[in-house]
Design a protein around this motif. Sequence first.
Motif, PDB file in Angstrom:
ATOM      1  N   LEU A  22     -55.753-127.070  12.488  1.00 68.71           N
ATOM      2  CA  LEU A  22     -56.633-127.607  11.402  1.00 68.71           C
ATOM      3  C   LEU A  22     -57.528-126.457  10.852  1.00 68.71           C
ATOM      4  O   LEU A  22     -57.817-126.416   9.626  1.00 68.71           O
ATOM      5  N   SER A  23     -57.693-125.647  11.690  1.00 76.54           N
ATOM      6  CA  SER A  23     -58.702-124.424  11.160  1.00 76.54           C
ATOM      7  C   SER A  23     -57.756-123.514  10.380  1.00 76.54           C
ATOM      8  O   SER A  23     -58.141-123.042   9.230  1.00 76.54           O
ATOM      9  N   GLU A  26     -57.259-125.241   6.846  1.00 74.53           N
ATOM     10  CA  GLU A  26     -58.440-125.274   6.318  1.00 74.53           C
ATOM     11  C   GLU A  26     -58.967-123.944   5.524  1.00 74.53           C
ATOM     12  O   GLU A  26     -59.277-123.638   4.411  1.00 74.53           O
ATOM     13  N   SER A  27     -58.263-122.894   6.220  1.00 74.32           N
ATOM     14  CA  SER A  27     -58.362-121.234   5.738  1.00 74.32           C
ATOM     15  C   SER A  27     -57.461-120.968   4.564  1.00 74.32           C
ATOM     16  O   SER A  27     -57.672-120.044   3.904  1.00 74.32           O
ATOM     17  N   ASP A  61     -58.150-135.688   6.869  1.00 71.57           N
ATOM     18  CA  ASP A  61     -59.600-134.923   6.594  1.00 71.57           C
ATOM     19  C   ASP A  61     -59.257-133.448   6.378  1.00 71.57           C
ATOM     20  O   ASP A  61     -60.109-132.572   6.228  1.00 71.57           O
ATOM     21  N   TYR A  62     -57.927-132.844   5.780  1.00 75.29           N
ATOM     22  CA  TYR A  62     -57.634-131.525   5.708  1.00 75.29           C
ATOM     23  C   TYR A  62     -56.971-131.370   4.425  1.00 75.29           C
ATOM     24  O   TYR A  62     -55.957-132.424   4.244  1.00 75.29           O
ATOM     25  N   TRP A  64     -53.785-130.877   3.618  1.00 74.53           N
ATOM     26  CA  TRP A  64     -52.525-131.072   4.168  1.00 74.53           C
ATOM     27  C   TRP A  64     -51.415-130.590   3.114  1.00 74.53           C
ATOM     28  O   TRP A  64     -50.355-130.324   3.501  1.00 74.53           O
TER      29      TRP A  64
END
Length: 112
Positions: A22-23, A26-27, A61-62, A64
Motif C-alpha cells: 500500500l505504501s 501510494e508513492s 482506499d488507495y 489502485w
Amino acid sequence: MPSSSDRRRDSGDQEPFVERVLSVVESIPPGRVMTYGDVAATLGSRAARMVGQIMAYYGSDYPWWRVVRASGHPPVDHEHIALQYYRAEGTPLLGGGNVAYRIDLRAARYTP
DNA sequence: TGGGTGACTAAGT
DNA sequence: CACTTAGCCACCC
C-alpha cells in the motif's frame, strides 16, 4: 489504540507485506503507473498476484488504478472505471480512444 | 496449522 | 495480437 493499522496479524513483522504494498502504491505519482510485478519487486518479492489481491481487498482506499498489468492492461473488469482516472490524471494511453485501450507503459512506467 | 485463492507473469499455441 | 497453460506467493478463513 491504533485501530487504523490493525491490518497485521501480529506475526512479528512490524510492516506486513500488505502495508508495504500500500505504501508503494501510494508513492506512485499521478500520471504514472507501475505493474503488479514491479510493486512486488520493489518489496523484494515476486508476489505479483498478492499485490492484486491486496488491491482488491484494501485498494479501495488507495490509487489502485495506478497499478496495472505487465501488458499495459488495467485490472480485469475495472478498466472502464480506471479509464476515467487515467484521463483525469493525464496518464499516457494507447488505443486512440477505442474501448480496448491500454496504458503506454513505455512512457508511464514509474520506477522509484 | 493448513488449504484454497486471486485486480499476476512469462512462455507457448 | 489474443487465448491457454503452468508456476508463484503471501493473505484470509
